[in-house]
Design a protein around this motif. Structure first.
Motif, PDB file in Angstrom:
ATOM      1  N   SER A   5      55.029   4.436  21.098  1.00  0.00           N
ATOM      2  CA  SER A   5      56.285   3.717  21.299  1.00  0.00           C
ATOM      3  C   SER A   5      57.472   4.666  21.369  1.00  0.00           C
ATOM      4  O   SER A   5      58.371   4.492  22.195  1.00  0.00           O
ATOM      5  CB  SER A   5      56.492   2.700  20.171  1.00  0.00           C
ATOM      6  N   ILE A   6      57.467   5.687  20.525  1.00  0.00           N
ATOM      7  CA  ILE A   6      58.602   6.624  20.557  1.00  0.00           C
ATOM      8  C   ILE A   6      58.603   7.409  21.858  1.00  0.00           C
ATOM      9  O   ILE A   6      59.669   7.710  22.422  1.00  0.00           O
ATOM     10  CB  ILE A   6      58.565   7.573  19.328  1.00  0.00           C
ATOM     11  N   VAL A   7      57.418   7.715  22.398  1.00  0.00           N
ATOM     12  CA  VAL A   7      57.351   8.396  23.707  1.00  0.00           C
ATOM     13  C   VAL A   7      57.969   7.524  24.789  1.00  0.00           C
ATOM     14  O   VAL A   7      58.779   7.982  25.605  1.00  0.00           O
ATOM     15  CB  VAL A   7      55.893   8.750  24.055  1.00  0.00           C
ATOM     16  N   LEU A   8      57.610   6.235  24.801  1.00  0.00           N
ATOM     17  CA  LEU A   8      58.138   5.319  25.804  1.00  0.00           C
ATOM     18  C   LEU A   8      59.635   5.103  25.628  1.00  0.00           C
ATOM     19  O   LEU A   8      60.388   5.050  26.606  1.00  0.00           O
ATOM     20  CB  LEU A   8      57.398   3.986  25.730  1.00  0.00           C
ATOM     21  N   LEU A   9      60.081   4.959  24.398  1.00  0.00           N
ATOM     22  CA  LEU A   9      61.497   4.705  24.149  1.00  0.00           C
ATOM     23  C   LEU A   9      62.351   5.916  24.518  1.00  0.00           C
ATOM     24  O   LEU A   9      63.448   5.769  25.076  1.00  0.00           O
ATOM     25  CB  LEU A   9      61.712   4.320  22.685  1.00  0.00           C
ATOM     26  N   VAL A  10      61.867   7.105  24.203  1.00  0.00           N
ATOM     27  CA  VAL A  10      62.613   8.307  24.584  1.00  0.00           C
ATOM     28  C   VAL A  10      62.684   8.419  26.103  1.00  0.00           C
ATOM     29  O   VAL A  10      63.740   8.723  26.671  1.00  0.00           O
ATOM     30  CB  VAL A  10      61.976   9.566  23.965  1.00  0.00           C
ATOM     31  N   GLY A  64      65.133   5.957  27.347  1.00  0.00           N
ATOM     32  CA  GLY A  64      66.494   6.400  27.046  1.00  0.00           C
ATOM     33  C   GLY A  64      66.979   7.480  27.998  1.00  0.00           C
ATOM     34  O   GLY A  64      68.130   7.451  28.456  1.00  0.00           O
ATOM     35  N   LEU A  65      66.104   8.437  28.312  1.00  0.00           N
ATOM     36  CA  LEU A  65      66.481   9.503  29.246  1.00  0.00           C
ATOM     37  C   LEU A  65      66.773   8.945  30.631  1.00  0.00           C
ATOM     38  O   LEU A  65      67.775   9.314  31.273  1.00  0.00           O
ATOM     39  CB  LEU A  65      65.355  10.534  29.320  1.00  0.00           C
ATOM     40  N   LEU A  66      65.912   8.051  31.120  1.00  0.00           N
ATOM     41  CA  LEU A  66      66.121   7.489  32.452  1.00  0.00           C
ATOM     42  C   LEU A  66      67.360   6.598  32.490  1.00  0.00           C
ATOM     43  O   LEU A  66      68.079   6.568  33.494  1.00  0.00           O
ATOM     44  CB  LEU A  66      64.887   6.686  32.872  1.00  0.00           C
ATOM     45  N   THR A  67      67.626   5.886  31.397  1.00  0.00           N
ATOM     46  CA  THR A  67      68.817   5.040  31.342  1.00  0.00           C
ATOM     47  C   THR A  67      70.082   5.889  31.347  1.00  0.00           C
ATOM     48  O   THR A  67      71.067   5.579  32.049  1.00  0.00           O
ATOM     49  CB  THR A  67      68.777   4.146  30.089  1.00  0.00           C
ATOM     50  N   VAL A 118      66.578  10.695  21.597  1.00  0.00           N
ATOM     51  CA  VAL A 118      65.587  10.748  20.519  1.00  0.00           C
ATOM     52  C   VAL A 118      66.080   9.963  19.305  1.00  0.00           C
ATOM     53  O   VAL A 118      65.333   9.174  18.701  1.00  0.00           O
ATOM     54  CB  VAL A 118      65.287  12.205  20.135  1.00  0.00           C
ATOM     55  N   LEU A 119      67.349  10.141  18.931  1.00  0.00           N
ATOM     56  CA  LEU A 119      67.903   9.441  17.763  1.00  0.00           C
ATOM     57  C   LEU A 119      67.920   7.934  17.978  1.00  0.00           C
ATOM     58  O   LEU A 119      67.561   7.159  17.087  1.00  0.00           O
ATOM     59  CB  LEU A 119      69.307   9.955  17.474  1.00  0.00           C
ATOM     60  N   LEU A 120      68.333   7.507  19.171  1.00  0.00           N
ATOM     61  CA  LEU A 120      68.373   6.068  19.445  1.00  0.00           C
ATOM     62  C   LEU A 120      66.966   5.475  19.430  1.00  0.00           C
ATOM     63  O   LEU A 120      66.752   4.372  18.902  1.00  0.00           O
ATOM     64  CB  LEU A 120      69.035   5.821  20.796  1.00  0.00           C
ATOM     65  N   ALA A 121      66.009   6.187  20.001  1.00  0.00           N
ATOM     66  CA  ALA A 121      64.634   5.695  20.023  1.00  0.00           C
ATOM     67  C   ALA A 121      64.067   5.614  18.604  1.00  0.00           C
ATOM     68  O   ALA A 121      63.429   4.615  18.230  1.00  0.00           O
ATOM     69  CB  ALA A 121      63.769   6.594  20.894  1.00  0.00           C
ATOM     70  N   ALA A 122      64.304   6.662  17.814  1.00  0.00           N
ATOM     71  CA  ALA A 122      63.814   6.658  16.437  1.00  0.00           C
ATOM     72  C   ALA A 122      64.482   5.549  15.627  1.00  0.00           C
ATOM     73  O   ALA A 122      63.829   4.858  14.832  1.00  0.00           O
ATOM     74  CB  ALA A 122      64.073   8.016  15.786  1.00  0.00           C
ATOM     75  N   GLY A 123      65.785   5.355  15.839  1.00  0.00           N
ATOM     76  CA  GLY A 123      66.495   4.283  15.143  1.00  0.00           C
ATOM     77  C   GLY A 123      65.949   2.914  15.496  1.00  0.00           C
ATOM     78  O   GLY A 123      65.791   2.044  14.626  1.00  0.00           O
ATOM     79  N   ALA A 124      65.660   2.714  16.789  1.00  0.00           N
ATOM     80  CA  ALA A 124      65.114   1.426  17.222  1.00  0.00           C
ATOM     81  C   ALA A 124      63.751   1.170  16.602  1.00  0.00           C
ATOM     82  O   ALA A 124      63.447   0.043  16.170  1.00  0.00           O
ATOM     83  CB  ALA A 124      65.013   1.388  18.748  1.00  0.00           C
ATOM     84  N   LEU A 125      62.925   2.208  16.517  1.00  0.00           N
ATOM     85  CA  LEU A 125      61.593   2.049  15.944  1.00  0.00           C
ATOM     86  C   LEU A 125      61.667   1.774  14.440  1.00  0.00           C
ATOM     87  O   LEU A 125      60.941   0.922  13.909  1.00  0.00           O
ATOM     88  CB  LEU A 125      60.751   3.296  16.215  1.00  0.00           C
ATOM     89  N   LEU A 126      62.564   2.480  13.740  1.00  0.00           N
ATOM     90  CA  LEU A 126      62.713   2.246  12.299  1.00  0.00           C
ATOM     91  C   LEU A 126      63.269   0.853  12.027  1.00  0.00           C
ATOM     92  O   LEU A 126      62.863   0.190  11.063  1.00  0.00           O
ATOM     93  CB  LEU A 126      63.621   3.313  11.699  1.00  0.00           C
ATOM     94  N   LEU A 127      64.200   0.395  12.870  1.00  0.00           N
ATOM     95  CA  LEU A 127      64.741  -0.953  12.705  1.00  0.00           C
ATOM     96  C   LEU A 127      63.651  -1.993  12.919  1.00  0.00           C
ATOM     97  O   LEU A 127      63.546  -2.971  12.170  1.00  0.00           O
ATOM     98  CB  LEU A 127      65.887  -1.175  13.688  1.00  0.00           C
TER      99      LEU A 127
END
Length: 843
Positions: free
Chosen positions: A456-461, A464-467, A809-818
């Motif tokens: 999930s963190i791979v996909l979210l990162v 995030g990069l593409l966005t 990376v921070l936004l993806a990690a934050g989303a996963l922790l939330l």
């Protein structure tokens, strides 16, 4: 068969479980099947022609297009991929290894096509050699396809209509065959209809509606014809090889190419003769057609394929967790079966049958997702291409892919649960499941959650990069202003205008549109910014002996810069006094001034094009701000502008004269309105009809719409990556919730003992949450390095974003922790609300 029936009975007993698994897999398998449909159609599909493996392209699979004077390769590598008509004839006649060698226009064009009393339509056409259809090995749907006999100056003008255009534009009327259509005002007979499914020699966003023999090019273009200009390269070559073709054919063609070039004066002037020795051709497989679109879209499609594969792995991990939990809950049943004589192999086979059955049902449901997803992706990627030759319906190959994917998926998510469940100790299970405070499946379940979190963190990162890349593309300073501006594309050639009469049309357009009450300014141009059209010339400066780099150029009216919002930096822009009788002038952008006149004020200095002897052809009168006219993800290109009213009379080359004449005929009008117009379409069409009813509007959109059209692929990648990232996050959160709830139920007695010994409800709450965060934290530790590594592989898809972007990376990690906190809080509260006495009674 017995195992399948038993699996169906088990699933019928647990409908909620079955529906959850099937929907989860339908999303994963459906997304992968949708992307594979596009990958197969764009990258893997052969042309719908006879024996495509025997087709070869003469030239590399580059995405060069349009027309080129002289050597077609801009980097002087000697790679010939575009050819003149006479060079095509030379190669055709000196290459016996080909049974047929066809030529086709490298970049099709829109023509004004009229049928009977119907209004003229702007249709996509393509010039091809008379043996084009014979080379491809196809027959007609109706009528006949033209042959080499139709490709001669003496033959009556003939054309072939595509099946798709015949159906969509002309109602599938069979009487079309044999009727007369006018192309750019010239009558042609429609001799036949191409077969259904045939879209030409390449996959294109706008496939041809008509094919016209090359010999008719002078008839349609008149004085702008390049058919017999020896150094005008504008054709692709595609040949059908004879059996036994070998690698030596390319060397033979290259030798003949160099011999021919040595006889053409245009290739032996200005020091070009030294370049002839390095000219060569490559012979590349042509069964998939001219691969322009494939090269443009391949990286994005493969990236989406990789993202979808990760989503499917997350889904598989989620389903595996469900099966582990279900297997643990039914451990007593399995133990009883084994105690009654069932072998471990039978238990594994039964559980694998159930998982494969679930996967196949998920695959069937996924086909619906795939069909809808493919249509959605096509509408996002090619919003203005209704005739795009990609069928969203699953083909036999796609169905095979979905079936194979379902089988593999069923084995993947079913193997581990089946293996673990089959190794349960029957005696221990029969003594009472609730007496055990440990579960052999819990460790596997935890690691599956870690696996899901990492993916999930791979996909979210990635999302995030593409966005961020898309945001940078869309919000960059393009150097133009799109507010209250419309772009009109039209075809004066189709209405009978020539270079000699274009000035009269320009004057009428300027006056009529400027007289409209809401119009602030009117700009006329050969082409407008960011419409994916560029013209280029080599630039010569007096006193410079280095290589002559290329700059792009445009022909514009005096108000053009105001109309597009491109600011004047110094000097002046064009005026009505810049006419045929006044000195030749030019306006350059800042990049041009910096490249060719570093450290100098270019106003008042001169430069030239075409030939060193013309190095003083244009005097620079102004410098405008840099603006992007081509690819918005590229850098600012050196660019110069010329007035529409001025025509060079010093050119001696026929091809140069033809290009000069063609450049004087506009292709775009930029209208700046004072306030948002209520009916821009009606105003434009009424005004053009008043000037000349034969003027055909090719397209009419807001300037903003045209600019955003350049971001379709990036927008598609960003949206799908974000969608898949959110899907993976939801699946991981659901999996975490399920395993945490299961663990709480398994640890009811333990929690009761803890609370009886003095543990507070807050400490129990934190105990459960800590376990959830521990699994997600391990997933982050494993997933973040993988995500950064994956980001490096997609660097070519990013614009002004580092592949190791810390914000993503921070936004993806934050989303996963939330998500982990939300998924874990409900089971944690349930654990904290356990009454010790009630819990201990379960022991």
């Amino acid at each position: 068969m017995h195992e399948i029936l038993a699996a169906l009975r088990q699933l019928r007993k647990s409908p909620g479980f079955a529906v959850t698994v099937i929907l989860t897999l339908a999303l994963g398998i459906g997304a992968n099947t949708a992307i594979f449909t596009l990958v197969h159609a764009v990258l893997l599909r052969s042309l719908p022609v006879s024996n495509p493996k025997m087709l070869y392209r003469v030239g590399s699979n580059s995405d060069e297009g349009g027309e080129s004077d002289g050597f077609p390769d801009q980097d002087n590598s000697g790679d010939f991929s575009l050819f003149s008509y006479e060079l095509y004839q030379h190669i055709r006649d000196t290459t016996p290894a080909f049974a047929q060698l066809a030529a086709m226009q490298s970049a099709g064009e829109r023509m004004s096509v009229r049928h009977g009393d119907q209004p003229a339509r702007a249709e996509r056409t393509e010039y091809v050699s008379g043996n084009y259809f014979e080379t491809l090995g196809i027959g007609p749907f109706a009528g006949r396809l033209f042959s080499s006999r139709d490709d001669t100056p003496e033959a009556s003008p003939a054309a072939v209509i595509s099946y798709a255009a015949w159906q969509s534009s002309y109602g599938g009327d069979p009487a079309v065959v044999g009727q007369t259509f006018t192309f750019q005002g010239h009558p042609f007979t429609i001799v036949g209809i191409a077969p259904s499914g045939f879209y030409g020699d390449r996959i294109d966003s706008f496939p041809p509606a008509f094919w016209i023999p090359l010999s008719n090019e002078p008839l349609i273009r008149g004085g702008l014809s390049v058919l017999h200009t020896q150094n005008a390269n504008w054709l692709y070559l595609l040949g059908r090889a004879k059996p036994g073709i070998n690698a030596g054919v390319a060397a033979t063609i290259s030798t003949n190419l160099r011999l021919w070039l040595a006889t053409v004066p245009a290739y032996n002037t200005n020091g070009n003769a030294a370049l002839i020795a390095r000219q060569h051709v490559e012979l590349t497989p042509g069964g998939e057609g001219i691969q322009n679109l494939q090269k443009q879209e391949s990286k994005g499609l493969y990236l989406l394929m990789a993202i979808c594969a990760l989503v499917l792995l997350v889904a598989c991990a989620n389903v595996a967790n469900l099966l582990l939990a279900r297997g643990s809950a039914h451990r007593a049943d399995v133990s009883l079966r084994m105690a009654l004589g069932a072998s471990r192999t039978q238990v594994i086979r039964q559980m694998l049958t159930e998982s494969v059955l679930l996967a196949c049902l998920g695959g069937l449901a996924g086909l619906t997702v795939a069909y809808a997803g493919t249509r959605l992706i096509l509408s996002l990627a090619f919003p203005n291409s209704p005739q795009l030759p990609i069928d969203p319906h699953p083909s036999v190959v796609v169905l095979g892919f979905a079936f194979l994917l379902s089988l593999v998926t069923g084995v993947i998510f079913g193997m581990v649960p089946a293996w673990i469940t089959s190794h349960a100790d029957p005696a221990e299970a029969l003594r009472g499941v609730n007496r055990s405070t440990q579960d052999r499946t819990s460790l596997s379940q935890r690691w599956l959650i870690v696996f899901q979190a990492g993916l999930s963190i791979v996909l979210l990162v990635s999302a995030g990069l593409l966005t961020r890349s898309l945001a940078n593309l869309q919000n960059q300073n393009l150097g133009v202003d799109t507010a209250n501006r419309y772009i009109v594309h039209l075809d004066p050639l189709g209405a009978g205008y020539t270079a000699a009469t274009a000035a009269v049309l320009d004057e009428q357009l300027q006056q009529r549109f400027a007289a409209q009450p809401n119009v602030a300014s009117v700009g006329l141009a050969l082409y407008s910014p960011l419409e994916q059209n560029e013209w280029g010339e080599d630039v010569y400066i007096t006193g410079r002996t280095d290589s002559h780099p290329m700059a792009i150029y445009d022909r514009v009216s005096p108000q053009f810069f105001m109309a597009v919002g491109q600011k004047l930096i110094r000097g002046r822009v064009f005026t009505d006094d810049d006419t045929k009788t006044s000195p030749m002038v030019a306006v350059v952008n800042q990049a041009f001034a910096k490249q060719f006149f570093p450290g100098k004020d270019p106003v008042g200095l001169s430069f030239g094009t075409e030939d060193p002897k013309f190095a003083n052809a244009f005097r620079i009168v102004g410098v405008v701000a840099d603006a992007k006219y081509g690819n918005p993800s590229g850098g600012i290109q050196s660019m110069f502008f010329r007035p529409l009213k001025q025509e060079r009379t010093d050119l001696t080359s026929p091809s140069d004269q033809a290009m000069e004449a063609r450049s004087m005929i506009i292709g775009a009008i930029v209208l700046q309105f004072k306030t948002p117009p209520q009916d821009a379409d009606g105003l434009v069409r009424r005004t053009l009809a008043d000037i000349n009813p034969n003027l055909t509007v090719s397209s009419l959109h807001t300037f903003q719409y045209q600019v955003e059209g350049n971001f379709n692929t990036d927008r598609l990648l960003s949206r799908l990556a974000l969608l898949f990232g959110v899907l993976a996050l939801v699946l991981a959160a659901v999996g975490l919730y399920g395993i945490t709830s299961y663990q709480v139920s398994r640890r009811t007695s333990e929690i009761g003992v803890r609370m009886a010994l003095g543990a507070t409800r807050n400490s129990v709450l934190w105990l459960v949450l800590r376990g959830a965060f521990r699994q997600v934290g391990l997933g982050l530790l494993i997933g973040i390095p993988v995500a950064l590594l994956a980001a490096r592989t997609m660097a070519s898809q990013l614009y002004n974003v580092r592949s190791y972007d810390p914000m993503s990376v921070l936004l993806a990690a934050g989303a996963l922790l939330l998500a982990a906190a939300i998924a874990g809080i409900v089971p944690a509260q349930r654990a904290a609300s356990i009454e010790p006495v009630t819990a201990l009674r379960t022991e």
